[in-house]
Design an enzyme around this catalytic site. Sequence first.
Site, PDB file in Angstrom:
ATOM      1  N   GLY A  80      27.194  86.323  63.969  1.00 29.30           N
ATOM      2  CA  GLY A  80      27.524  85.157  63.165  1.00 29.30           C
ATOM      3  C   GLY A  80      27.244  85.482  61.716  1.00 29.30           C
ATOM      4  O   GLY A  80      27.564  86.573  61.253  1.00 29.30           O
ATOM      5  N   ALA A 132      25.492  90.461  63.574  1.00 30.41           N
ATOM      6  CA  ALA A 132      24.349  90.030  62.766  1.00 30.41           C
ATOM      7  C   ALA A 132      23.030  90.315  63.470  1.00 30.41           C
ATOM      8  O   ALA A 132      22.022  90.631  62.824  1.00 30.41           O
ATOM      9  CB  ALA A 132      24.464  88.539  62.442  1.00 30.41           C
ATOM     10  N   HIS A 170      30.506  96.478  62.673  1.00 31.58           N
ATOM     11  CA  HIS A 170      31.943  96.227  62.470  1.00 31.58           C
ATOM     12  C   HIS A 170      32.549  97.210  61.454  1.00 31.58           C
ATOM     13  O   HIS A 170      33.528  96.865  60.771  1.00 31.58           O
ATOM     14  CB  HIS A 170      32.198  94.801  61.963  1.00 31.58           C
ATOM     15  CG  HIS A 170      31.779  93.716  62.883  1.00 31.58           C
ATOM     16  ND1 HIS A 170      32.502  93.353  64.001  1.00 31.58           N
ATOM     17  CD2 HIS A 170      30.704  92.882  62.840  1.00 31.58           C
ATOM     18  CE1 HIS A 170      31.891  92.346  64.608  1.00 31.58           C
ATOM     19  NE2 HIS A 170      30.794  92.049  63.925  1.00 31.58           N
TER      20      HIS A 170
END
Length: 233
Positions: A89, A122, A158
């Site tokens: 998130g 995260a 990512h």
Amino acid sequence: MRALLLSASRAGDTPYLTHALPFIDALLKSNERELLFVPFAGVTISWDDYTAKVAEALAPLGISVTGIHQAADPVQAVKDAKAIAIGGGNTFRLLTELYGRELVAAIRDQVAEGMPYIGWSAGSNVAGKSIRTTNDMPIIYPPSFDAIQLVPFQLNPHFTDYVQPGHNGETRTERLTEFLTLNPQERVLCLPEGTALRRNGDKLTLLGGKVCYLMRFGETESIEAGSDLSHWL
């Protein structure tokens, strides 16, 4: 210390956490299938819904999931937990909530004593030295950028260097190079989606089928899946 730091909750078009199930299954012992989940990175999803989503994804492994936000005493919940997971998130929201509940040191201490840690996106970023190499917008201001520090370097989940045609913004590599230009003593491990970092005591291993990258000031090193990175500790 046992930790699994996943780049993302998905790999390509696979269902939520499906690609991570073998990694998680290998990490957790049979008596560690009760997971305390930290949903604080969720912003547009309720923490109850986020916890239910993770519980559904991990059900095939026989893992039960409880949200830490439901605990009357979050620090005690961490001390009592058999395993902990922190989802993705917004990293700034996540770290703000962790500091607000005095959980940064509590989680670090319990993992040091043997409680397994699972993070993605995260949740992996906060396991590094600081959150200064997150991809997220600073939508809220935590007391510090210092993170849980399960590994002594920066993480960039990512990771991709894809450039959208017609887009004139900086690439991820350019952004991380900016960070290293001002912080030349730091190291950044770049994790493409589908990859993960596993720590087992003093052993550090790269998982997944893709090449990852270690960035230092003025240098980028390609690292193959399965590589032993224990010397980084």
